[in-house]
Scaffold this motif. Structure first.
Motif, PDB file in Angstrom:
ATOM      1  N   ASP A 174      46.102  31.565  39.729  1.00 12.09           N
ATOM      2  CA  ASP A 174      46.834  30.875  39.114  1.00 12.09           C
ATOM      3  C   ASP A 174      46.503  29.945  38.786  1.00 12.09           C
ATOM      4  OD1 ASP A 174      49.241  29.516  39.016  1.00 12.09           O
ATOM      5  OD2 ASP A 174      48.609  28.597  40.806  1.00 12.09           O
ATOM      6  N   PRO A 175      45.975  30.154  37.376  1.00 14.73           N
ATOM      7  CA  PRO A 175      45.130  29.587  36.165  1.00 14.73           C
ATOM      8  C   PRO A 175      45.814  28.137  36.219  1.00 14.73           C
ATOM      9  CG  PRO A 175      46.248  31.075  34.925  1.00 14.73           C
ATOM     10  CD  PRO A 175      46.319  31.669  36.168  1.00 14.73           C
ATOM     11  N   LEU A 176      45.122  27.163  36.263  1.00 16.75           N
ATOM     12  CA  LEU A 176      45.155  26.231  36.459  1.00 16.75           C
ATOM     13  C   LEU A 176      44.606  25.062  35.114  1.00 16.75           C
ATOM     14  CD1 LEU A 176      45.319  24.224  40.137  1.00 16.75           C
ATOM     15  CD2 LEU A 176      46.941  25.244  38.816  1.00 16.75           C
ATOM     16  N   MET A 177      45.194  24.062  34.942  1.00 16.45           N
ATOM     17  CA  MET A 177      44.050  23.280  33.615  1.00 16.45           C
ATOM     18  C   MET A 177      42.929  22.226  34.550  1.00 16.45           C
ATOM     19  SD  MET A 177      45.028  20.818  30.450  1.00 16.45           S
ATOM     20  CE  MET A 177      46.110  19.196  31.575  1.00 16.45           C
ATOM     21  N   TRP A 178      41.672  22.517  34.142  1.00 13.49           N
ATOM     22  CA  TRP A 178      40.812  21.430  34.702  1.00 13.49           C
ATOM     23  C   TRP A 178      39.742  21.081  34.093  1.00 13.49           C
ATOM     24  CZ3 TRP A 178      38.247  23.004  39.893  1.00 13.49           C
ATOM     25  CH2 TRP A 178      38.591  24.524  40.509  1.00 13.49           C
ATOM     26  N   SER A 179      39.382  19.703  35.113  1.00 15.19           N
ATOM     27  CA  SER A 179      38.622  18.587  34.221  1.00 15.19           C
ATOM     28  C   SER A 179      37.288  19.235  33.992  1.00 15.19           C
ATOM     29  CB  SER A 179      37.702  17.235  34.788  1.00 15.19           C
ATOM     30  OG  SER A 179      40.212  17.377  34.500  1.00 15.19           O
ATOM     31  N   THR A 180      37.053  18.920  32.763  1.00 14.67           N
ATOM     32  CA  THR A 180      35.320  19.139  32.242  1.00 14.67           C
ATOM     33  C   THR A 180      34.392  18.343  32.000  1.00 14.67           C
ATOM     34  OG1 THR A 180      35.481  19.169  30.488  1.00 14.67           O
ATOM     35  CG2 THR A 180      36.212  21.151  31.170  1.00 14.67           C
ATOM     36  N   ASP A 181      33.105  18.178  32.726  1.00 12.34           N
ATOM     37  CA  ASP A 181      31.983  17.701  32.304  1.00 12.34           C
ATOM     38  C   ASP A 181      31.466  17.055  31.224  1.00 12.34           C
ATOM     39  OD1 ASP A 181      30.480  19.500  32.369  1.00 12.34           O
ATOM     40  OD2 ASP A 181      30.007  18.986  34.807  1.00 12.34           O
ATOM     41  N   GLU A 182      30.508  16.215  30.494  1.00 13.21           N
ATOM     42  CA  GLU A 182      29.820  16.674  29.276  1.00 13.21           C
ATOM     43  C   GLU A 182      29.298  17.738  28.612  1.00 13.21           C
ATOM     44  OE1 GLU A 182      27.612  13.181  29.222  1.00 13.21           O
ATOM     45  OE2 GLU A 182      29.259  11.759  29.030  1.00 13.21           O
ATOM     46  N   GLY A 183      28.705  18.741  29.843  1.00 16.20           N
ATOM     47  CA  GLY A 183      28.341  20.376  29.770  1.00 16.20           C
ATOM     48  C   GLY A 183      30.097  21.621  29.123  1.00 16.20           C
ATOM     49  N   GLY A 184      30.535  20.732  29.564  1.00 13.84           N
ATOM     50  CA  GLY A 184      32.033  21.569  29.138  1.00 13.84           C
ATOM     51  C   GLY A 184      32.177  22.484  30.418  1.00 13.84           C
ATOM     52  N   ARG A 185      30.869  22.075  31.442  1.00 13.37           N
ATOM     53  CA  ARG A 185      31.980  22.767  32.713  1.00 13.37           C
ATOM     54  C   ARG A 185      32.837  22.375  33.732  1.00 13.37           C
ATOM     55  NH1 ARG A 185      26.239  22.356  32.685  1.00 13.37           N
ATOM     56  NH2 ARG A 185      25.965  19.563  32.602  1.00 13.37           N
ATOM     57  N   ALA A 186      33.570  23.047  34.228  1.00 16.54           N
ATOM     58  CA  ALA A 186      34.930  22.906  35.283  1.00 16.54           C
ATOM     59  C   ALA A 186      34.600  21.740  36.396  1.00 16.54           C
ATOM     60  CB  ALA A 186      35.916  24.066  35.588  1.00 16.54           C
ATOM     61  N   THR A 187      35.426  21.131  36.423  1.00 16.21           N
ATOM     62  CA  THR A 187      34.757  19.305  37.882  1.00 16.21           C
ATOM     63  C   THR A 187      35.946  19.466  38.892  1.00 16.21           C
ATOM     64  OG1 THR A 187      35.888  18.294  36.522  1.00 16.21           O
ATOM     65  CG2 THR A 187      33.664  18.568  36.278  1.00 16.21           C
ATOM     66  N   ARG A 188      37.400  19.001  38.390  1.00 24.89           N
ATOM     67  CA  ARG A 188      39.051  19.773  39.255  1.00 24.89           C
ATOM     68  C   ARG A 188      39.710  20.172  38.537  1.00 24.89           C
ATOM     69  NH1 ARG A 188      39.105  14.266  41.971  1.00 24.89           N
ATOM     70  NH2 ARG A 188      40.844  15.064  43.507  1.00 24.89           N
ATOM     71  N   PRO A 189      40.637  19.579  39.034  1.00 23.14           N
ATOM     72  CA  PRO A 189      41.896  20.185  38.540  1.00 23.14           C
ATOM     73  C   PRO A 189      42.794  19.058  38.092  1.00 23.14           C
ATOM     74  CG  PRO A 189      42.335  21.253  40.753  1.00 23.14           C
ATOM     75  CD  PRO A 189      40.386  21.251  40.729  1.00 23.14           C
ATOM     76  N   TYR A 190      42.480  19.051  36.747  1.00 21.26           N
ATOM     77  CA  TYR A 190      42.744  18.241  35.959  1.00 21.26           C
ATOM     78  C   TYR A 190      44.243  17.353  36.226  1.00 21.26           C
ATOM     79  CZ  TYR A 190      43.962  14.336  31.904  1.00 21.26           C
ATOM     80  OH  TYR A 190      44.760  13.816  30.958  1.00 21.26           O
ATOM     81  N   PHE A 191      44.916  17.426  37.189  1.00 19.53           N
ATOM     82  CA  PHE A 191      46.311  16.871  37.654  1.00 19.53           C
ATOM     83  C   PHE A 191      46.094  16.241  39.217  1.00 19.53           C
ATOM     84  CE2 PHE A 191      48.532  19.121  33.510  1.00 19.53           C
ATOM     85  CZ  PHE A 191      48.890  18.023  33.158  1.00 19.53           C
ATOM     86  N   GLU A 192      44.593  17.064  39.584  1.00 14.83           N
ATOM     87  CA  GLU A 192      44.675  15.807  40.600  1.00 14.83           C
ATOM     88  C   GLU A 192      43.396  15.503  40.545  1.00 14.83           C
ATOM     89  OE1 GLU A 192      42.927  18.706  43.182  1.00 14.83           O
ATOM     90  OE2 GLU A 192      44.491  20.097  43.382  1.00 14.83           O
ATOM     91  N   GLU A 193      43.425  14.892  39.335  1.00 16.71           N
ATOM     92  CA  GLU A 193      42.426  13.887  38.905  1.00 16.71           C
ATOM     93  C   GLU A 193      43.349  12.519  38.873  1.00 16.71           C
ATOM     94  OE1 GLU A 193      38.247  13.271  36.999  1.00 16.71           O
ATOM     95  OE2 GLU A 193      38.946  15.258  36.559  1.00 16.71           O
ATOM     96  N   TYR A 194      44.057  12.675  37.260  1.00 11.55           N
ATOM     97  CA  TYR A 194      45.135  12.088  36.762  1.00 11.55           C
ATOM     98  C   TYR A 194      46.421  12.750  37.267  1.00 11.55           C
ATOM     99  CZ  TYR A 194      40.786  11.669  34.004  1.00 11.55           C
ATOM    100  OH  TYR A 194      39.258  11.630  33.796  1.00 11.55           O
ATOM    101  N   PRO A 195      47.288  11.754  38.043  1.00 10.96           N
ATOM    102  CA  PRO A 195      48.825  12.387  38.075  1.00 10.96           C
ATOM    103  C   PRO A 195      49.153  12.065  37.246  1.00 10.96           C
ATOM    104  CG  PRO A 195      48.291   9.563  38.951  1.00 10.96           C
ATOM    105  CD  PRO A 195      46.892  10.404  38.175  1.00 10.96           C
TER     106      PRO A 195
END
Length: 255
Positions: A174-195
Motif C-alpha cells: 500500500d504505497p504512501l507518500m513519505w517525507s525524506t531527510d537531506e540524504g533522500g531517505r524516507a523518514t515517516r509517512p508525510y501526512f502523519e507528519e503534516y495533517p
C-alpha cells in the motif's frame, strides 16, 4: 527553452547492457547518484508474477475540479535516473536503436520505457478557486504490475540536485507518500507528519516527487485527495496522457 537531449548507442537488444551517452562538450566528472533508502513498510516478499502486466485493484477516477495538477517533467533531468527498455519497446521505437540517435526521455517513457533505479517528477498544484485547499492524501492508484524490462539500460546522470522532499516506493503493498531527510531517505509517512498541504486561493505550487521500486516494475497514477469549501474532492495526477512508469534496476545478463 527545451533542454538538450543526450545521445545513446544501443549495442544489442537481447540482454541488458551499458549504453554510451555522448554530450556535446566533455563535462566535468559527474556526481554519483544520490542513494535513496526506504523505510520499511509492508513489501512484496516475492518477485512480481509472470502474468504481467497485471492491474492491481479497480480503476480510480477524479471527482473534483478545484485543484489543477500537471507534470512538468518526468524524469527531472537534473536528478539522477536511468531509463530501461524492454525488447518489445525497442522494436516499437526503431529510431532509438540507431548509433548517435537522440533519446527523448519523456517520449520514450510515454511509449513504454521505464524510469529505473529511482526518478524525480516535477509537478505543479494550482488552486483555481477562491477557497483554501488542504491536500490530505496523495497515493498511487490504478497500479499495473508490469514485466521488468531487461533489453537495454540507459544511465542518465543528473547534476547533483537536492533529493526530492517526498517519495513513493511502488514495491510497497500500500504505497504512501513519505517525507525524506537531506540524504533522500524516507523518514515517516508525510501526512502523519503534516495533517495537510495548504494551497491558498489562486496559488500555484511547484513540487518534487521521487518514485522508486525496490522490486518489480509499475505503471500508476497519483490520486490527490483534498478538502475545499467544506467538501472533499479528489483529482488524478498523470505523466501527461499516460501513467508514471518506474522499475527496479534490472539485473545484468548472466555470464
Amino acid at each position: 527553452m527545451p533542454r538538450p537531449r543526450p545521445f545513446l548507442a544501443i549495442w544489442t537488444v537481447l540482454a541488458l547492457m551499458p549504453v554510451t551517452v555522448c554530450r556535446p562538450q566533455p563535462p566535468a566528472a559527474e556526481p554519483a547518484p544520490v542513494p535513496v533508502l526506504v523505510a520499511a513498510t509492508t513489501r512484496h516478499t516475492t518477485s512480481p508474477p509472470v502474468d504481467c502486466p497485471r492491474p492491481r485493484g479497480s480503476r480510480v477516477t477524479a471527482t473534483g475540479t478545484a485543484l489543477r495538477t500537471a507534470t512538468r517533467e518526468y524524469p527531472a533531468a537534473d536528478h539522477p535516473h536511468d531509463v530501461a527498455f524492454s525488447a518489445e519497446t525497442l522494436r516499437s521505437l526503431p529510431d532509438v536503436a540507431g548509433i548517435g540517435d537522440p533519446i527523448d526521455v519523456p517520449y520514450v517513457l510515454s511509449r513504454g520505457a521505464f524510469a529505473a533505479a529511482g526518478a524525480v517528477a516535477q509537478v505543479t498544484f494550482e488552486n483555481v478557486t477562491s477557497h483554501l485547499i488542504s491536500v490530505t492524501d496523495i497515493r498511487p492508484v490504478n497500479i499495473v504490475t508490469e514485466c521488468v524490462p531487461h533489453a537495454a539500460l540507459v544511465p542518465l546522470h543528473g547534476t547533483g540536485a537536492e533529493p526530492a522532499p517526498m517519495m513513493f516506493d511502488l514495491a510497497d503493498v500500500d504505497p504512501l507518500m513519505w517525507s525524506t531527510d537531506e540524504g533522500g531517505r524516507a523518514t515517516r509517512p508525510y501526512f502523519e507528519e503534516y495533517p495537510g498541504m495548504l494551497i491558498e486561493d489562486g496559488e500555484k505550487q511547484d513540487l518534487l516527487f521521487s518514485f522508486r521500486a525496490d522490486t518489480g516494475a509499475y505503471t500508476f497514477d497519483l490520486l490527490v485527495t483534498y478538502e475545499t469549501g467544506g467538501r472533499q474532492e479528489r483529482t488524478l495526477l498523470r505523466n501527461g496522457r499516460v501513467g508514471f512508469r518506474v522499475t527496479t534496476a534490472p539485473d545484468p545478463p548472466q555470464a
